[in-house]
Design an enzyme around this catalytic site. Structure first.
Site, PDB file in Angstrom:
ATOM      1  N   LYS A 118     -19.899 -20.405 -11.836  1.00 34.42           N
ATOM      2  CA  LYS A 118     -18.963 -20.220 -12.949  1.00 34.42           C
ATOM      3  C   LYS A 118     -17.596 -19.777 -12.426  1.00 34.42           C
ATOM      4  CE  LYS A 118     -21.833 -20.818 -16.508  1.00 34.42           C
ATOM      5  NZ  LYS A 118     -21.631 -21.725 -17.647  1.00 34.42           N
ATOM      6  N   ASP A 151     -23.179 -19.140 -23.356  1.00 32.24           N
ATOM      7  CA  ASP A 151     -24.342 -19.881 -23.849  1.00 32.24           C
ATOM      8  C   ASP A 151     -24.226 -20.139 -25.349  1.00 32.24           C
ATOM      9  OD1 ASP A 151     -25.861 -19.794 -21.297  1.00 32.24           O
ATOM     10  OD2 ASP A 151     -25.762 -17.652 -21.671  1.00 32.24           O
ATOM     11  N   ASP A 172     -26.102 -16.061 -19.588  1.00 35.36           N
ATOM     12  CA  ASP A 172     -27.543 -16.093 -19.276  1.00 35.36           C
ATOM     13  C   ASP A 172     -28.265 -14.797 -19.645  1.00 35.36           C
ATOM     14  OD1 ASP A 172     -27.217 -18.655 -18.418  1.00 35.36           O
ATOM     15  OD2 ASP A 172     -27.188 -18.182 -16.290  1.00 35.36           O
ATOM     16  N   LEU A 205     -32.910 -22.625 -32.660  1.00 31.43           N
ATOM     17  CA  LEU A 205     -31.882 -21.647 -33.014  1.00 31.43           C
ATOM     18  C   LEU A 205     -31.891 -20.451 -32.073  1.00 31.43           C
ATOM     19  CD1 LEU A 205     -32.250 -21.764 -36.900  1.00 31.43           C
ATOM     20  CD2 LEU A 205     -30.390 -22.724 -35.515  1.00 31.43           C
ATOM     21  N   GLY A 206     -31.909 -20.750 -30.776  1.00 32.86           N
ATOM     22  CA  GLY A 206     -31.666 -19.715 -29.783  1.00 32.86           C
ATOM     23  C   GLY A 206     -30.176 -19.428 -29.748  1.00 32.86           C
ATOM     24  N   ALA A 207     -29.696 -18.897 -28.644  1.00 34.88           N
ATOM     25  CA  ALA A 207     -28.277 -18.556 -28.532  1.00 34.88           C
ATOM     26  C   ALA A 207     -27.394 -19.777 -28.767  1.00 34.88           C
ATOM     27  CB  ALA A 207     -28.001 -17.957 -27.161  1.00 34.88           C
ATOM     28  N   TYR A 255       0.858  -1.191   0.000  1.00 32.52           N
ATOM     29  CA  TYR A 255       0.000   0.000   0.000  1.00 32.52           C
ATOM     30  C   TYR A 255       0.889   1.233   0.000  1.00 32.52           C
ATOM     31  CZ  TYR A 255      -4.172   2.768   0.973  1.00 32.52           C
ATOM     32  OH  TYR A 255      -5.192   3.679   0.903  1.00 32.52           O
ATOM     33  N   ASN A 312     -21.039 -27.212 -21.115  1.00 40.54           N
ATOM     34  CA  ASN A 312     -20.126 -26.164 -21.585  1.00 40.54           C
ATOM     35  C   ASN A 312     -18.995 -25.872 -20.604  1.00 40.54           C
ATOM     36  OD1 ASN A 312     -21.536 -24.691 -19.646  1.00 40.54           O
ATOM     37  ND2 ASN A 312     -22.609 -23.394 -21.134  1.00 40.54           N
TER      38      ASN A 312
END
Length: 443
Positions: free
Chosen positions: A150, A218, A193, A251-253, A95, A355
């Protein structure tokens, strides 16, 4: 006492719960205290089971705990110092006054922040909670346990320091501005999300305006692991990807990104179907052909479904020898065992095609290379590394296998090097830029 234990087991089974473990805590002349571990569907289901147990003569329920809630109490993450603070000399170094030298060094050369602060090993996880997997639009606050999860995966699997940031807006423009203002704190931006189609506009805007990797998990994390599963499935079933037909349902994300990455990798044909014409238009002009659901299910050798519609694919629609990857959580379009019984050569759901196999290594490799972006070629390299790490009859490897994440990171770093992306990451210092512009104007 043994008779009571049997009655307990029967009561649990009769109410549709699973008795997964029995541990004896204490036994004396008159009592036996046992800890029972049960699997139930939800709080209401648990309450029904507990009520039934309390009606058994001679049985007393002393305490009911939820281990899932218990492990979340106080949160799952905590920022802590890497430096021990024991003496005044320690204080002066970390510091004041010593830190002033470091601050001025970064002022004069912003790239030094990568080595002199934690920024170079950090990722910001940004969400507005508008499309949480399996839960829908629950808002930013309720999404925090997912974001903390995550962050745990980043730390445990690849040693990256990740910080959840909750963005309380549904407006894409406001979301983008928020991330831009906070971005100097991180070497990478992880989007999570966010509902479709807003997620596409947000990701595109941030990728254009930031000179650091931006990844929408996603889309890109899911597409990477799905491609790995397709590569591995074709190897296990003796198919050639160059002549195979892959069908993407929804065919979403996730579905859009899967279709685009599979097509970029190079397969014989890619068919897509979705009730939204705009969703189809977003991908169909890139060599991907639209088809009806019936045509796709009939012609595809590999079916990938990401619709969120449980039971969409009936067993009668499964063609013998097909590969069926029904990835919607918590309930897939068709259960893997049902697809296999209907004649599928291989079948899996979102519990195994996770994922989490992709995003930690993708960012670890990008940060190691100091790359300003994560390209489709880097995602393909990651998918190939995941597929290569699977052993025996595995479709994809275990997500807790640290060696897999190290291999993914190495493959991504090597691809960034090959694409000329090493050391292209730029820490935008708006303050320094504004001072320079102000100085030039006054001069």
């Amino acid at each position: 006492r043994h008779d009571r234990l049997a009655k307990i087991a029967v009561a649990i089974a009769d109410r549709g719960a699973e008795l997964s473990d029995v541990a004896t805590v204490r036994i004396d002349a008159s009592h036996a205290v046992r800890r029972l571990s049960l699997r139930t569907l939800d709080d209401a289901h648990t309450e029904r089971v507990v009520t039934a147990l309390r009606t058994i003569p001679g049985v007393a329920v002393q305490e009911v705990t939820d281990p899932v809630l218990d492990c979340h109490r106080g949160g799952k993450i905590h920022q802590r110092s890497r430096i021990a603070l024991r003496t005044n000399d320690d204080l002066r170094r970390v510091y004041t006054p010593g830190v002033a030298r470091v601050a001025m060094s970064i002022r004069d050369d912003p790239t030094r922040a990568l080595e002199l602060t934690g920024i170079g090993n950090s990722v910001g996880i940004f969400t507005n909670g508008s499309r949480v997997l399996g839960l829908g639009d629950i808002g930013p606050l309720a999404s925090m346990p997912v974001m903390e999860g995550k962050a745990v995966l980043y730390d445990e699997l690849v040693g990256i320091s990740a910080t959840p940031i909750l963005v309380d807006t549904a407006d894409p423009g406001a979301f983008v501005q928020t991330v831009l203002h906070i971005a100097p704190s991180f070497a990478g931006i992880h989007l999570e999300d966010i509902r479709s189609p807003e997620c596409f506009a947000i990701e595109d805007a941030l990728s254009r305006r930031l000179k650091r990797p931006v990844l929408h998990d996603d889309q890109h994390g899911t597409a990477t692991v799905a491609l790995a599963a397709v590569i591995r499935a074709c190897a296990l079933t003796g198919r050639r990807l160059a002549t195979a037909c892959v069908g993407q349902v929804g065919l979403g994300a996730a579905g859009s990104a899967i279709a685009l990455l599979v097509a970029r990798y190079g397969v014989g044909r890619v068919l897509v179907t979705d009730p939204s014409p705009s969703a189809v238009d977003r991908v169909a002009h890139r060599g991907i052909r639209a088809a009806s659901l019936e045509t796709l299910l009939r012609e595809a050798d590999v079916i990938i479904a990401t619709t969120g519609k449980a039971g969409l694919i009936s067993p009668a629609r499964v063609r013998r020898g097909q590969v069926v990857l029904a990835l919607s959580n918590p309930t897939p379009e068709i259960e893997p065992e049902v697809a296999l019984a209907a004649g599928a050569a291989l079948a899996a759901d979102g519990r195994s095609i996770n994922n989490a196999l992709a995003f930690p290594g993708l960012f670890r490799g990008a940060l190691q290379a100091r790359s300003c972006t994560i390209t489709p070629e880097m995602m393909i390299a990651a998918a190939q590394a995941i597929a290569a790490a699977a052993t025996d009859g595995e479709l994809v490897p275990d997500v807790l296998n640290r060696g897999v994440h190290a291999a993914v990171a190495q493959a991504v770093e090597s691809k960034a090097e090959e694409q000329g992306l090493r050391r292209t990451l730029v820490l935008d210092d708006c303050w320094t830029r504004k001072r320079a512009e102000s100085g030039s104007e006054s001069g």
